[in-house]
Design a protein around this motif. Structure first.
Motif, PDB file in Angstrom:
ATOM      1  N   ASP A  68       0.806  -1.220   0.000  1.00  0.00           N
ATOM      2  CA  ASP A  68       0.000   0.000   0.000  1.00  0.00           C
ATOM      3  C   ASP A  68       0.841   1.274   0.000  1.00  0.00           C
ATOM      4  OD1 ASP A  68       1.022  -0.029   2.565  1.00  0.00           O
ATOM      5  OD2 ASP A  68      -0.905  -0.332   3.564  1.00  0.00           O
ATOM      6  N   ASN A  69       2.157   1.128  -0.228  1.00  0.00           N
ATOM      7  CA  ASN A  69       3.052   2.286  -0.178  1.00  0.00           C
ATOM      8  C   ASN A  69       4.144   2.095  -1.235  1.00  0.00           C
ATOM      9  OD1 ASN A  69       4.684   4.439   0.522  1.00  0.00           O
ATOM     10  ND2 ASN A  69       4.407   4.136   2.715  1.00  0.00           N
ATOM     11  N   PHE A  70       4.175   2.965  -2.243  1.00  0.00           N
ATOM     12  CA  PHE A  70       5.073   2.785  -3.381  1.00  0.00           C
ATOM     13  C   PHE A  70       5.853   4.061  -3.665  1.00  0.00           C
ATOM     14  CE2 PHE A  70       1.664  -0.222  -3.914  1.00  0.00           C
ATOM     15  CZ  PHE A  70       2.245  -1.354  -4.472  1.00  0.00           C
ATOM     16  N   SER A  71       7.132   3.888  -4.001  1.00  0.00           N
ATOM     17  CA  SER A  71       7.978   4.980  -4.485  1.00  0.00           C
ATOM     18  C   SER A  71       8.616   4.536  -5.793  1.00  0.00           C
ATOM     19  CB  SER A  71       9.067   5.324  -3.468  1.00  0.00           C
ATOM     20  OG  SER A  71       8.494   5.744  -2.244  1.00  0.00           O
ATOM     21  N   PHE A  72       8.670   5.453  -6.770  1.00  0.00           N
ATOM     22  CA  PHE A  72       9.117   5.092  -8.115  1.00  0.00           C
ATOM     23  C   PHE A  72      10.124   6.104  -8.650  1.00  0.00           C
ATOM     24  CE2 PHE A  72       4.579   4.402  -7.537  1.00  0.00           C
ATOM     25  CZ  PHE A  72       4.346   3.097  -7.945  1.00  0.00           C
ATOM     26  N   ILE A  73      11.020   5.609  -9.480  1.00  0.00           N
ATOM     27  CA  ILE A  73      11.803   6.450 -10.384  1.00  0.00           C
ATOM     28  C   ILE A  73      11.614   5.881 -11.787  1.00  0.00           C
ATOM     29  CG2 ILE A  73      14.074   7.304 -11.055  1.00  0.00           C
ATOM     30  CD1 ILE A  73      14.957   6.976  -8.161  1.00  0.00           C
ATOM     31  N   PHE A  74      11.123   6.720 -12.691  1.00  0.00           N
ATOM     32  CA  PHE A  74      10.935   6.319 -14.081  1.00  0.00           C
ATOM     33  C   PHE A  74      11.937   7.058 -14.967  1.00  0.00           C
ATOM     34  CE2 PHE A  74       6.669   5.974 -12.196  1.00  0.00           C
ATOM     35  CZ  PHE A  74       6.341   4.663 -12.529  1.00  0.00           C
ATOM     36  N   GLY A  94      -1.872   4.241  -0.132  1.00  0.00           N
ATOM     37  CA  GLY A  94      -3.286   4.111   0.194  1.00  0.00           C
ATOM     38  C   GLY A  94      -3.634   4.486   1.613  1.00  0.00           C
ATOM     39  N   HIS A  95      -2.760   5.238   2.284  1.00  0.00           N
ATOM     40  CA  HIS A  95      -3.000   5.559   3.699  1.00  0.00           C
ATOM     41  C   HIS A  95      -2.657   7.013   4.003  1.00  0.00           C
ATOM     42  CE1 HIS A  95       1.383   5.299   4.170  1.00  0.00           C
ATOM     43  NE2 HIS A  95       1.311   4.189   3.458  1.00  0.00           N
ATOM     44  N   ALA A  96      -2.920   7.907   3.059  1.00  0.00           N
ATOM     45  CA  ALA A  96      -2.428   9.282   3.178  1.00  0.00           C
ATOM     46  C   ALA A  96      -3.384  10.226   3.895  1.00  0.00           C
ATOM     47  CB  ALA A  96      -2.138   9.836   1.785  1.00  0.00           C
ATOM     48  N   SER A  97      -4.573   9.780   4.257  1.00  0.00           N
ATOM     49  CA  SER A  97      -5.679  10.645   4.663  1.00  0.00           C
ATOM     50  C   SER A  97      -6.169  11.370   3.413  1.00  0.00           C
ATOM     51  CB  SER A  97      -5.293  11.650   5.760  1.00  0.00           C
ATOM     52  OG  SER A  97      -4.663  12.792   5.215  1.00  0.00           O
ATOM     53  N   TRP A  98      -7.190  12.203   3.575  1.00  0.00           N
ATOM     54  CA  TRP A  98      -7.721  12.919   2.413  1.00  0.00           C
ATOM     55  C   TRP A  98      -7.259  14.369   2.402  1.00  0.00           C
ATOM     56  CZ3 TRP A  98      -9.006   9.868  -1.219  1.00  0.00           C
ATOM     57  CH2 TRP A  98      -9.605   8.632  -0.951  1.00  0.00           C
ATOM     58  N   ALA A  99      -6.103  14.629   3.002  1.00  0.00           N
ATOM     59  CA  ALA A  99      -5.552  15.983   2.968  1.00  0.00           C
ATOM     60  C   ALA A  99      -5.324  16.413   1.519  1.00  0.00           C
ATOM     61  CB  ALA A  99      -4.247  16.036   3.751  1.00  0.00           C
ATOM     62  N   TYR A 100      -5.669  17.647   1.237  1.00  0.00           N
ATOM     63  CA  TYR A 100      -5.600  18.184  -0.129  1.00  0.00           C
ATOM     64  C   TYR A 100      -4.191  18.695  -0.428  1.00  0.00           C
ATOM     65  CZ  TYR A 100      -7.074  21.048  -4.135  1.00  0.00           C
ATOM     66  OH  TYR A 100      -7.229  21.597  -5.380  1.00  0.00           O
ATOM     67  N   PRO A 101      -3.641  18.443  -1.618  1.00  0.00           N
ATOM     68  CA  PRO A 101      -4.183  17.604  -2.685  1.00  0.00           C
ATOM     69  C   PRO A 101      -3.649  16.178  -2.581  1.00  0.00           C
ATOM     70  CG  PRO A 101      -2.314  18.842  -3.524  1.00  0.00           C
ATOM     71  CD  PRO A 101      -2.462  19.214  -2.070  1.00  0.00           C
ATOM     72  N   SER A 102      -4.493  15.203  -2.845  1.00  0.00           N
ATOM     73  CA  SER A 102      -4.059  13.806  -2.850  1.00  0.00           C
ATOM     74  C   SER A 102      -3.505  13.400  -4.213  1.00  0.00           C
ATOM     75  CB  SER A 102      -5.222  12.887  -2.471  1.00  0.00           C
ATOM     76  OG  SER A 102      -6.296  13.033  -3.383  1.00  0.00           O
ATOM     77  N   GLU A 103      -3.692  14.258  -5.201  1.00  0.00           N
ATOM     78  CA  GLU A 103      -3.180  14.011  -6.556  1.00  0.00           C
ATOM     79  C   GLU A 103      -2.530  15.291  -7.060  1.00  0.00           C
ATOM     80  OE1 GLU A 103      -5.103  13.148 -10.986  1.00  0.00           O
ATOM     81  OE2 GLU A 103      -6.092  12.362  -9.204  1.00  0.00           O
TER      82      GLU A 103
END
Length: 323
Positions: A202-208, A222-231
């Motif tokens: 449920d927790n991912f970090s990426f380098i592309f 998937g555990h960030a709370s709904w604090a703005y902005p989530s995206e």
């Protein structure tokens, strides 16, 4: 155009609500493994309940089928629709394994305009505006993407990988497609994953790294709370920046500009703000005018390749994996 929906859940309802408002669409009905839910769906939206997609096409006359069943069930419904001669709209994700993706691509070989993949964020105004700035000359050199979920127990099936295929297929795949849409093809991925609070990663970090040599950092959990902005997407160029805030706002600051160019759509109706209405127009308009689909099975296939590469990298402790 006669259209039927497979899946009497929330996404089926969303698409049907939009389709019913179109003058060029006749909604014939819905099919779902839960017949009682089908009946309730028809009480709300009209149409009739069918036992399966074959009956909906053969008896109901559906020419176009919207697939909105759980992620892991997409493959068979898509193939059933194609084999009955229908044009298929498949909600994201395309499918949840390379084997399923290969099977669909084999089914589609030698055809065109038969399957459209529902990456709605391509049509959301904030991302469409960002794409416009890029077309006008903004050259992305590096980027940071964030896509989080505040609570993976609402609804409870979100943590059921037998239905979703996993967090990356259910949520983060939107951003994998957005990297391709805004920046370019992904060549390599490094991914670190953790199981923190739920019975799945449920927790991912990426380098592309893209094929044109650009570097992108992403985090998704998937555990960030709904604090703005989530995206959020941040793109950096030659002393220039593009930043999005969820699907509400996008700003652009060009080289040596003293002011910001801001597009704010937070008060836009949800289906417009999220791009669903524009996506329907794109899909159905292409059918009506016999033009190629803008979102293709190849786009869906590449999103699966990226997702599988991420899971493979995570399983190897973050080792770089070529896509």
């Amino acid at each position: 155009m006669k259209i039927g929906v497979v899946g009497a859940g929330n996404m089926g309802g969303l698409h049907t609500s939009l389709l019913k408002n179109r003058q060029d669409v006749e909604f014939v009905g819905v099919t779902d493994i839960d017949l009682e839910r089908c009946t309730k769906f028809c009480d709300i939206h009209g149409g009739r309940a069918y036992r399966n997609v074959q009956e909906m096409i053969q008896s109901g006359g559906a020419e176009i089928v919207f697939v909105t069943v759980p992620n892991t069930k997409h493959k068979q419904v898509i193939i059933d629709g194609l084999r009955e001669g229908a044009i298929v709209f498949g909600e994201k994700p395309f499918v949840t394994s390379l084997a399923d993706a290969d099977e669909i691509m084999t089914e589609l070989a030698g055809t065109e305009n038969r399957l459209y993949v529902g990456f709605n964020r391509r049509f959301a105004p904030v991302y469409a505006r960002a794409k416009d700035w890029i077309r006008q000359g903004f050259e992305v050199q590096s980027a940071n993407f964030i896509m989080n979920d505040g609570d993976m127990t609402s609804p409870p099936w979100v943590i059921n990988t037998a239905l979703t295929g996993g967090f990356l297929y259910d949520t983060t795949i939107h951003m994998f497609d957005m990297i391709r849409f805004l920046i370019g093809e992904i060549a390599e991925v490094q991914c670190i994953a953790q199981q923190s609070y739920y019975p799945l990663q449920d927790n991912f970090s990426f380098i592309f790294t893209t094929k044109n040599g650009k570097s992108i950092v992403m985090s998704s959990n998937g555990h960030a709370s709904w604090a703005y902005p989530s995206e959020r997407v941040q793109l950096w160029g030659n002393h220039a920046t593009i930043v999005t805030e969820e699907l509400d706002k996008v700003l652009h600051c060009g080289s040596n500009q003293a002011t910001l160019d801001i597009t704010d759509v937070k008060n836009l109706e949800r289906n417009q703000k999220w791009g669903y209405a524009q996506m329907h127009e794109d899909f159905l308009g292409a059918i009506a005018s016999n033009k190629p689909f803008s979102v293709t099975p190849e786009d869906g296939y590449k999103s699966v390749l990226i997702t599988e590469a991420c899971y493979q990298s995570a399983a190897q402790g973050g080792k770089a994996v070529h896509v």
